[in-house]
Design a protein around this motif. Structure first.
Motif, PDB file in Angstrom:
ATOM      1  N   GLY A 164       0.838  -1.183   0.041  1.00 31.64           N
ATOM      2  CA  GLY A 164      -0.019  -0.090  -0.002  1.00 31.64           C
ATOM      3  C   GLY A 164       0.745   1.152  -0.047  1.00 31.64           C
ATOM      4  O   GLY A 164       0.522   2.252  -0.752  1.00 31.64           O
ATOM      5  N   ALA A 165       2.054   1.254   0.830  1.00 30.82           N
ATOM      6  CA  ALA A 165       2.867   2.401   0.886  1.00 30.82           C
ATOM      7  C   ALA A 165       3.248   2.764  -0.627  1.00 30.82           C
ATOM      8  O   ALA A 165       3.425   3.870  -0.945  1.00 30.82           O
ATOM      9  CB  ALA A 165       3.927   2.234   1.935  1.00 30.82           C
ATOM     10  N   CYS A 166       3.825   1.757  -1.115  1.00 27.44           N
ATOM     11  CA  CYS A 166       4.237   1.756  -2.451  1.00 27.44           C
ATOM     12  C   CYS A 166       3.439   2.564  -3.614  1.00 27.44           C
ATOM     13  O   CYS A 166       3.813   3.186  -4.102  1.00 27.44           O
ATOM     14  CB  CYS A 166       4.986   0.552  -2.689  1.00 27.44           C
ATOM     15  N   ASN A 167       2.232   1.825  -3.375  1.00 28.31           N
ATOM     16  CA  ASN A 167       1.470   2.407  -4.300  1.00 28.31           C
ATOM     17  C   ASN A 167       0.734   3.868  -4.366  1.00 28.31           C
ATOM     18  O   ASN A 167       0.784   4.670  -5.004  1.00 28.31           O
ATOM     19  CB  ASN A 167      -0.110   1.333  -4.278  1.00 28.31           C
ATOM     20  N   LYS A 168       0.724   4.427  -2.898  1.00 28.70           N
ATOM     21  CA  LYS A 168       0.585   5.633  -2.665  1.00 28.70           C
ATOM     22  C   LYS A 168       1.596   6.464  -3.062  1.00 28.70           C
ATOM     23  O   LYS A 168       1.248   7.551  -3.745  1.00 28.70           O
ATOM     24  CB  LYS A 168       0.121   5.583  -0.963  1.00 28.70           C
ATOM     25  N   LEU A 169       2.788   6.279  -2.594  1.00 29.99           N
ATOM     26  CA  LEU A 169       3.849   7.204  -2.953  1.00 29.99           C
ATOM     27  C   LEU A 169       4.313   7.199  -4.434  1.00 29.99           C
ATOM     28  O   LEU A 169       4.606   8.404  -4.937  1.00 29.99           O
ATOM     29  CB  LEU A 169       5.171   6.762  -2.210  1.00 29.99           C
ATOM     30  N   ALA A 170       3.989   5.934  -5.188  1.00 28.48           N
ATOM     31  CA  ALA A 170       4.047   6.146  -6.575  1.00 28.48           C
ATOM     32  C   ALA A 170       3.105   7.044  -7.347  1.00 28.48           C
ATOM     33  O   ALA A 170       3.480   7.619  -8.459  1.00 28.48           O
ATOM     34  CB  ALA A 170       4.140   4.836  -7.330  1.00 28.48           C
ATOM     35  N   GLN A 171       2.258   7.491  -6.406  1.00 27.50           N
ATOM     36  CA  GLN A 171       1.020   8.192  -7.239  1.00 27.50           C
ATOM     37  C   GLN A 171       1.189   9.830  -6.744  1.00 27.50           C
ATOM     38  O   GLN A 171       0.596  10.561  -7.250  1.00 27.50           O
ATOM     39  CB  GLN A 171      -0.304   7.786  -7.101  1.00 27.50           C
ATOM     40  N   LEU A 172       2.241  10.074  -5.878  1.00 31.72           N
ATOM     41  CA  LEU A 172       2.262  11.655  -5.301  1.00 31.72           C
ATOM     42  C   LEU A 172       2.695  12.365  -6.552  1.00 31.72           C
ATOM     43  O   LEU A 172       3.533  12.093  -7.544  1.00 31.72           O
ATOM     44  CB  LEU A 172       3.422  11.471  -4.543  1.00 31.72           C
ATOM     45  N   ALA A 173       2.074  13.608  -6.759  1.00 28.29           N
ATOM     46  CA  ALA A 173       2.578  14.643  -7.593  1.00 28.29           C
ATOM     47  C   ALA A 173       3.894  14.874  -7.204  1.00 28.29           C
ATOM     48  O   ALA A 173       4.436  14.984  -6.037  1.00 28.29           O
ATOM     49  CB  ALA A 173       1.494  15.679  -7.467  1.00 28.29           C
ATOM     50  N   PRO A 174       4.631  15.798  -8.230  1.00 29.45           N
ATOM     51  CA  PRO A 174       6.121  16.324  -8.205  1.00 29.45           C
ATOM     52  C   PRO A 174       6.125  17.204  -6.793  1.00 29.45           C
ATOM     53  O   PRO A 174       7.151  17.264  -6.049  1.00 29.45           O
ATOM     54  CB  PRO A 174       6.292  16.746  -9.284  1.00 29.45           C
ATOM     55  N   ASP A 175       5.056  18.223  -6.709  1.00 29.78           N
ATOM     56  CA  ASP A 175       4.944  18.962  -5.531  1.00 29.78           C
ATOM     57  C   ASP A 175       4.949  18.391  -4.199  1.00 29.78           C
ATOM     58  O   ASP A 175       5.690  18.427  -3.238  1.00 29.78           O
ATOM     59  CB  ASP A 175       3.953  20.073  -5.734  1.00 29.78           C
ATOM     60  N   GLU A 176       4.382  17.177  -4.171  1.00 31.46           N
ATOM     61  CA  GLU A 176       3.949  16.445  -2.790  1.00 31.46           C
ATOM     62  C   GLU A 176       5.432  15.671  -2.493  1.00 31.46           C
ATOM     63  O   GLU A 176       5.769  15.783  -1.446  1.00 31.46           O
ATOM     64  CB  GLU A 176       2.963  15.534  -2.816  1.00 31.46           C
ATOM     65  N   ARG A 177       6.114  15.246  -3.708  1.00 31.96           N
ATOM     66  CA  ARG A 177       7.150  14.578  -3.175  1.00 31.96           C
ATOM     67  C   ARG A 177       8.145  15.503  -2.711  1.00 31.96           C
ATOM     68  O   ARG A 177       9.119  15.224  -1.863  1.00 31.96           O
ATOM     69  CB  ARG A 177       7.714  13.806  -4.628  1.00 31.96           C
ATOM     70  N   ARG A 178       8.083  16.532  -3.092  1.00 30.01           N
ATOM     71  CA  ARG A 178       9.232  17.716  -2.743  1.00 30.01           C
ATOM     72  C   ARG A 178       8.895  18.062  -1.237  1.00 30.01           C
ATOM     73  O   ARG A 178       9.794  18.236  -0.540  1.00 30.01           O
ATOM     74  CB  ARG A 178       9.047  18.909  -3.627  1.00 30.01           C
ATOM     75  N   ARG A 179       7.650  18.168  -0.808  1.00 29.96           N
ATOM     76  CA  ARG A 179       7.492  18.457   0.538  1.00 29.96           C
ATOM     77  C   ARG A 179       7.706  17.346   1.514  1.00 29.96           C
ATOM     78  O   ARG A 179       8.016  17.616   2.724  1.00 29.96           O
ATOM     79  CB  ARG A 179       5.777  18.941   0.430  1.00 29.96           C
ATOM     80  N   GLY A 180       7.308  16.283   0.936  1.00 29.36           N
ATOM     81  CA  GLY A 180       7.810  14.730   1.981  1.00 29.36           C
ATOM     82  C   GLY A 180       6.484  14.520   2.502  1.00 29.36           C
ATOM     83  O   GLY A 180       5.362  15.015   2.334  1.00 29.36           O
ATOM     84  N   VAL A 181       6.569  13.294   3.102  1.00 29.76           N
ATOM     85  CA  VAL A 181       5.368  12.604   3.609  1.00 29.76           C
ATOM     86  C   VAL A 181       5.588  12.215   5.140  1.00 29.76           C
ATOM     87  O   VAL A 181       6.558  12.365   5.621  1.00 29.76           O
ATOM     88  CB  VAL A 181       5.224  11.122   2.881  1.00 29.76           C
ATOM     89  N   ILE A 182       4.228  12.117   5.829  1.00 35.12           N
ATOM     90  CA  ILE A 182       4.265  11.864   7.117  1.00 35.12           C
ATOM     91  C   ILE A 182       3.388  10.720   7.581  1.00 35.12           C
ATOM     92  O   ILE A 182       2.388  10.711   6.704  1.00 35.12           O
ATOM     93  CB  ILE A 182       4.017  13.040   8.103  1.00 35.12           C
ATOM     94  N   ALA A 183       3.658   9.698   8.479  1.00 36.69           N
ATOM     95  CA  ALA A 183       2.866   8.763   8.563  1.00 36.69           C
ATOM     96  C   ALA A 183       2.611   8.430   9.891  1.00 36.69           C
ATOM     97  O   ALA A 183       3.695   8.537  10.889  1.00 36.69           O
ATOM     98  CB  ALA A 183       3.254   7.457   7.902  1.00 36.69           C
ATOM     99  N   MET A 184       1.726   7.703  10.490  1.00 37.20           N
ATOM    100  CA  MET A 184       1.477   7.268  11.890  1.00 37.20           C
ATOM    101  C   MET A 184       1.424   5.524  11.783  1.00 37.20           C
ATOM    102  O   MET A 184       0.520   5.127  11.044  1.00 37.20           O
ATOM    103  CB  MET A 184       0.177   7.893  12.390  1.00 37.20           C
ATOM    104  N   SER A 185       2.137   4.941  12.609  1.00 40.22           N
ATOM    105  CA  SER A 185       2.342   3.535  12.596  1.00 40.22           C
ATOM    106  C   SER A 185       2.708   3.109  13.659  1.00 40.22           C
ATOM    107  O   SER A 185       3.684   3.486  14.176  1.00 40.22           O
ATOM    108  CB  SER A 185       2.963   3.067  11.289  1.00 40.22           C
ATOM    109  N   ALA A 186       2.418   1.727  14.149  1.00 35.69           N
ATOM    110  CA  ALA A 186       2.897   1.033  15.149  1.00 35.69           C
ATOM    111  C   ALA A 186       4.281   0.248  14.794  1.00 35.69           C
ATOM    112  O   ALA A 186       4.735  -0.596  15.551  1.00 35.69           O
ATOM    113  CB  ALA A 186       2.112  -0.114  15.872  1.00 35.69           C
ATOM    114  N   GLY A 187       4.532   0.109  13.320  1.00 38.68           N
ATOM    115  CA  GLY A 187       5.662  -0.477  12.899  1.00 38.68           C
ATOM    116  C   GLY A 187       5.653  -0.722  11.459  1.00 38.68           C
ATOM    117  O   GLY A 187       6.564  -0.320  10.537  1.00 38.68           O
ATOM    118  N   ASN A 188       4.782  -1.691  11.321  1.00 39.58           N
ATOM    119  CA  ASN A 188       4.935  -2.262   9.627  1.00 39.58           C
ATOM    120  C   ASN A 188       4.588  -1.109   8.577  1.00 39.58           C
ATOM    121  O   ASN A 188       5.478  -1.069   7.486  1.00 39.58           O
ATOM    122  CB  ASN A 188       4.029  -3.406   9.392  1.00 39.58           C
ATOM    123  N   HIS A 189       3.503  -0.420   8.785  1.00 40.73           N
ATOM    124  CA  HIS A 189       3.311   0.846   7.915  1.00 40.73           C
ATOM    125  C   HIS A 189       4.367   1.560   7.926  1.00 40.73           C
ATOM    126  O   HIS A 189       4.875   2.341   6.785  1.00 40.73           O
ATOM    127  CB  HIS A 189       1.781   1.179   8.033  1.00 40.73           C
TER     128      HIS A 189
END
Length: 399
Positions: free
Chosen positions: A54-79
């Protein structure tokens, strides 16, 4: 609501980015459970969990501006590890907020993938709120662990592979936390095999999705061995899919999960975490429900704290009667302890611990209480040890 075409598109994006894991029969587990068991080894992924799909599918679809800003996630570990790894691979900054109870092995692996780890809160909900606040402050793209169509579609690729490899399965049994995995898998299964049974599994300590689907109000606990599915608030998007496409949600207890972890380690020589063993735990808890069926189980993850694993293995040996305690009352005279240990050795058992007690006992002053922790071949062997000691005149009882 996602459809199978969304999952097929995700599968195309994931080609050569995640492992197409094996889905194979387990003869021994099939004999023990009374159904034909097929295991999907998602614990073999690079991050040892299906979550990177799921993570790979989500990140692969980010727009160029979103990639430049970066991502944040909440997880107990595997995500967290899935987002961190694929963000690193794609050159995207990743910040991960993890609850304070997260096992150390998952924290260190997440940092090892180059993510900035923030430990906050004692529940997933507290960690999620903090992650949302940081996303607003720093302009980061929030990558939800389950309540996101791209995440669900990525996780659904598990079912595409399972039904390709084992097209005649009668049931899919899937651990449920927030619901992303089972929502994606159910979408695929309903499209390809409308007649297949889809069963979700939660622990009795965290029955959040069970409560929502069943209309019950069972209390949530503070901890569970299956921390990967210890979700207090299930997803809104995932709920809708589960209501429409999943047949049932069942609960298992902590003992079921512990037993399943030990069985998979001993029989299949594969390491899974609590959430990864939940599907097998259901077969152990509800054997009549699955008797005679061809059942596909997802071993969803293998990230387990080594100290917790050691404790689970030891407790499993106790349940199997291979690690046992006996209490012996004997005269406190020289040589008696040596005689006792010699008798135990003659029976083929091994002494793990010896506790020799004089003061804290109700026995007569001239007697001593001896407690032995033994490694045996099982309950029958333990009875042989006890009988041998009793025959030699020692008052011996299982502890």
């Amino acid at each position: 609501m996602i459809e199978i075409d969304d999952v097929r598109a995700a599968a195309a994006r994931l080609t050569d980015q995640v492992l197409d894991t094996p889905c194979v029969a387990s003869k021994t587990l099939s004999q023990l459970t009374g159904c034909q068991v097929f295991l999907k080894f998602e614990n073999l992924q690079y991050t040892a969990s299906f979550k990177e799909r799921g993570a790979c599918n989500k990140l692969a679809q980010l727009a160029p501006d979103e990639r430049r800003r970066g991502v944040i996630a909440m997880s107990a570990g595997n995500h967290a590890q899935g987002v961190a790894y694929h963000a690193q691979r794609l050159g995207i900054r990743a910040v991960i907020v993890m609850p304070r109870f997260t096992p150390g092995v998952k924290i260190e692996r997440t940092r090892g993938f180059g993510a900035e780890v923030v430990l906050h809160g004692h529940t997933l909900d507290e960690a999620r709120a903090h992650a949302r606040a940081l996303a607003e402050q720093q302009g980061l793209v929030f990558v939800h662990p389950y309540d996101d169509e791209a995440i669900m579609a990525g996780q659904g690729t598990v079912a595409l592979e399972m039904l390709r490899d084992q097209p005649s399965l009668d049931a899919l049994v899937v651990a449920v936390g927030g619901g992303g995995l089972i929502a994606g898998m159910a979408t695929v299964a309903r499209a390809l095999r409308p007649d297949i049974e889809i069963i979700g599994i939660q622990t009795e300590r965290f029955p959040s999705m069970f409560n929502v689907i069943k209309g019950e109000h069972r209390p949530l606990g503070n901890s569970t061995i299956a921390e990967g599915i210890a979700v207090g608030t299930p997803g809104t998007l995932t709920q809708a899919v589960i209501r429409e496409r999943v047949d049932d949600v069942l609960l298992v207890d902590e003992g079921d999960v512990e037993q399943a972890i030990v069985m998979l380690l001993e029989i299949e020589k594969t390491l899974v975490e609590g959430a990864g063993a939940a599907s097998l735990a259901a077969l152990l808890r509800y054997p009549q429900r699955f008797a005679g069926k061809r059942v596909g189980l997802v071993l969803s993850g293998g990230n387990i704290d080594p100290m917790l694993l050691a404790s689970i293995i030891e407790r499993g040996m106790v349940r199997a009667g291979r690690l046992a305690r006996i209490r012996i009352s004997a005269r406190d005279v020289p040589g008696n302890l040596a005689r006792i240990t010699a008798i135990v050795a003659e029976t083929g058992a091994n002494i793990d611990e010896v506790h020799h007690q004089r003061a804290f006992t109700l026995l007569a002053a001239q007697n001593v209480a001896i407690e032995l922790v033994l490694q045996t071949r099982g309950p029958a062997h333990l009875r042989q040890v006890i009988e041998a000691l009793q025959t030699a005149g020692f008052d011996t009882q299982p502890a």
